[in-house]
Design an enzyme around this catalytic site. Structure first.
Site, short mmCIF file in Angstrom:
data_model
loop_
_atom_site.label_atom_id
_atom_site.label_comp_id
_atom_site.label_asym_id
_atom_site.label_seq_id
_atom_site.Cartn_x
_atom_site.Cartn_y
_atom_site.Cartn_z
CG HIS A 290 -0.53 0.34 3.31
ND1 HIS A 290 -0.07 1.44 2.97
CD2 HIS A 290 -0.30 -0.50 3.75
CE1 HIS A 290 0.00 1.53 4.00
NE2 HIS A 290 0.30 0.03 4.38
CG ASP A 302 2.20 1.51 8.33
OD1 ASP A 302 1.70 0.91 6.74
OD2 ASP A 302 1.13 2.10 9.03
CD GLU A 336 -2.95 -0.96 4.85
OE1 GLU A 336 -2.95 -1.85 5.89
OE2 GLU A 336 -2.59 0.13 5.84
CD GLU A 337 -1.57 3.26 7.55
OE1 GLU A 337 -2.63 2.58 8.57
OE2 GLU A 337 -0.48 2.97 6.61
CG ASP A 368 1.63 -3.14 5.33
OD1 ASP A 368 2.22 -1.77 5.40
OD2 ASP A 368 0.62 -3.20 5.35
CG HIS A 469 -0.32 4.07 12.16
ND1 HIS A 469 -1.71 3.74 11.98
CD2 HIS A 469 0.09 3.38 11.13
CE1 HIS A 469 -1.87 2.87 11.49
NE2 HIS A 469 -0.45 3.00 10.56
#
Length: 598
Positions: A290, A302, A336-337, A368, A469
């Protein structure tokens, strides 16, 4: 070097023998016998396609710079200008190879715009955050607070019975942990909760992030308009409120006012799809990552790291002296998130509009996060040797894909562990439709164990990626060591699945060796079962079988060759060109093209 297609074959091609080709591809399926003797590396194509960490870092650096330049606009959030800029860069790289046709697959995205999420008690307002698809309150909502209670006295709310004493209409505080957010919200809603706040649980301290800091941009499953409004709270806020409730008299419960402001909208975004010009269009290997990130940080690990690997892989595929036999479809997924939306929309569109094309997809590989700063080398546990994968259907053939990676790592003495086959990334839609899938993962919000730290280095007792994140997911916090380990394994898996000459031909079965027994005497004229000389750095046009790679799955002392034991392979270090390209060498197993009969 010119880019080769089926219509313009390269001048230097050493074709595999007719006997090998006939044995390797039977009826459109990859056929592998129960034991292996030799594998053939065609021309000058190395078994890892020559993919290196340096190749990946080149593109990762570019994607990181793009992300940082759009910090004020949500970095690479799915509907922001940073995502568009990253996509344009990726498309240019793919087109410049000359080996792929590149297109955008657009899809609609239901999304939310968030206002305030808070709970006010006794004049103090405790600020929280939102679940992506949970419901909102219709203005401020005031009612008594309550908590679910499980059999062990915790407030997890994982069972409907935990809410037996919760008054209908109350504002329910629930601890994070054990089960999914969706389960907790569903159970509270079924009990008639007026609003739900899930407060964070204990977690390790990371630089710049306090323990138990609030959850942000959290997914909680698909939208259900019948659910109660729901939001999150930091751990400290939840524990403070829980203590107030426990101290309050039974006839004077603590009262609070919930405010969860949210507007539901529909937008549009896209995936990037790149199909190799070379390769059989009736048999497609899809490899994806992604490209979008979260609005809270630049998302370099990420998942710019997986996206960069896809771009570097495209260049190595284009440079191969012998073109791929199967079509390779590279995919960079969007959204995706916020719920795996891009990959899901893509597969759903095939199911509805082009099931024949879906049936041509023989396998899916997913990358990923491959550069976690406190990394482990994780392989999706398709054979369930460590994780039961409860609630996840693992398609037949996925375990053989897992073996591609684990045999590769074993052959170079690289420790690895099983990573849960949980459906938390973009392979979910593929396995839901029966497509064999696998992939690699360097770790996210899982705690690194002492045993794992002994194998891979790093720090035990904290997240495998302490920047996950957050605004600290930057290029500076990517592990180059991790990227260097994962990159050639990604190239190897692509080669093992898309080049037919990488498949070991069927041979007559022979008894599996018993650990500790001497190796059987070779028949005159047969290849040696062991490397006979010192390893060389240059790829070899032939590859000698590694003892144990095709049958013996035990280690000295009886430890199984899985991530469960965290054991280091005793196999001798050898050159990549000497690998048995036998990730598909499980006895009697085939990964067939899922083509429908015309």
């Amino acid at each position: 070097m010119p880019r080769h297609t089926l219509q313009s074959p390269p001048p230097r091609v050493r074709r595999v023998s007719a006997a090998l080709a006939a044995g390797a591809l039977v009826g459109g399926a990859l056929m592998v016998g129960p034991t292996a003797t030799a594998a053939v590396v065609p021309g000058d194509v190395p078994a890892d396609l020559g993919l290196t960490g340096a190749d990946v870092m080149t593109h990762l650096t570019e994607l990181a710079e793009i992300s940082e330049s759009y910090a004020a606009d949500g970095y690479r959030v799915w509907n922001g200008p940073g995502y568009e800029a990253a996509a344009e860069y990726a498309e240019q790289v793919l087109e410049d190879t000359g080996a792929f046709t590149v297109s955008r697959h657009t899809f609609e995205v239901p999304y939310s715009e968030f206002g305030e999420a808070s709970l006010t008690v006794d004049g103090t307002t405790y600020l929280g955050s939102h679940f992506d698809s949970s419901e909102a309150t219709d203005g401020p909502y005031t009612e008594a607070l309550s908590q679910p209670v499980s059999a062990d006295g915790a407030h997890l709310g994982c069972e409907p019975a935990d809410f037996a004493a919760v008054p209908a209409g109350s504002i329910v505080l629930v601890q994070r942990g054990v089960c999914t957010f969706e389960q907790k919200i569903d159970n509270a809603s079924a009990a008639g909760a007026g609003a739900v706040f899930i407060y964070n649980n204990a977690r390790p301290e990371a630089e710049g992030v306090a323990p138990g800091d609030q959850l942000t941009n959290v997914a909680s499953g698909p939208r259900d308009t019948e659910d109660s409004p729901a939001a999150t709270l930091p751990q400290a806020s939840g524990e403070t409120l829980s203590a107030l409730m426990e101290a309050a008299p039974a006839d004077a419960p603590v009262e609070g006012t919930a405010l969860i402001e949210k507007e539901f909208l529909v937008g549009e975004t896209f995936n990037i799809i790149a199909d190799s010009i070379a390769g059989d269009p009736e048999d497609t290997v899809v490899i994806g990552a992604h490209l979008d990130g979260v609005a809270e940080g630049p998302g370099v690990n990420d998942n710019a790291s997986g996206s960069a690997a896809i771009l570097a892989l495209a260049e190595r595929i284009a440079d191969a002296e012998v073109p791929n036999d199967k079509r390779i479809r590279l995919a960079l997924w969007g959204a995706e998130e916020i719920g795996l939306l891009g990959s899901t929309a893509y597969v759903d569109d095939l199911v509805q509009d082009d099931p024949a094309e879906l049936a041509r997809i023989s396998s899916y590989l997913n990358y990923d996060m491959i550069g976690s700063e406190n990394f482990t080398v994780g392989v999706y546990d398709a054979n369930r040797s460590t994780f039961p994968a409860d609630g996840v259907t693992i398609p037949e053939g996925s375990a053989e894909i897992e073996r591609i990676y684990t045999d590769y790592f074993d052959a170079i003495d690289q420790p690895w562990i099983d990573s849960e086959y949980s459906g938390r990334s973009d392979y979910q839609a593929f396995i839901d439709n029966g497509i064999p899938s696998g992939g690699l993962f360097s770790g996210g919000d899982d705690i690194k164990t002492e045993e794992e730290a002994a194998l891979f280095g790093g720090t035990a007792g904290v997240f495998m990626d302490r920047n996950y994140h957050t605004e600290n997911d930057t290029l500076a916090n990517v592990s180059r060591e991790s990227v260097d380990i994962f990159s050639p394994a990604i190239g190897h898996a692509a080669f093992a699945l898309a080049w037919e000459a990488a498949v070991v031909p069927p041979v007559d079965p022979s008894p599996e060796p018993t650990p500790g027994d001497p190796s059987p005497e070779p028949t005159p004229g047969d290849p040696s079962p062991e490397p006979t000389g010192e390893p060389t750095a240059a790829p070899s046009p032939t590859a000698t079988a590694i003892p144990g790679a095709a049958g013996d799955r035990t280690r000295p002392g009886g430890l199984a060759t899985t991530g469960a034991d965290l054991a280091v392979s005793p196999l001798p270090a050898i050159g990549i060109g000497m690998l048995v390209l036998g990730g598909l060498v499980a006895a009697g197993t085939t990964i067939a093209r899922r083509r429908t009969q015309e």
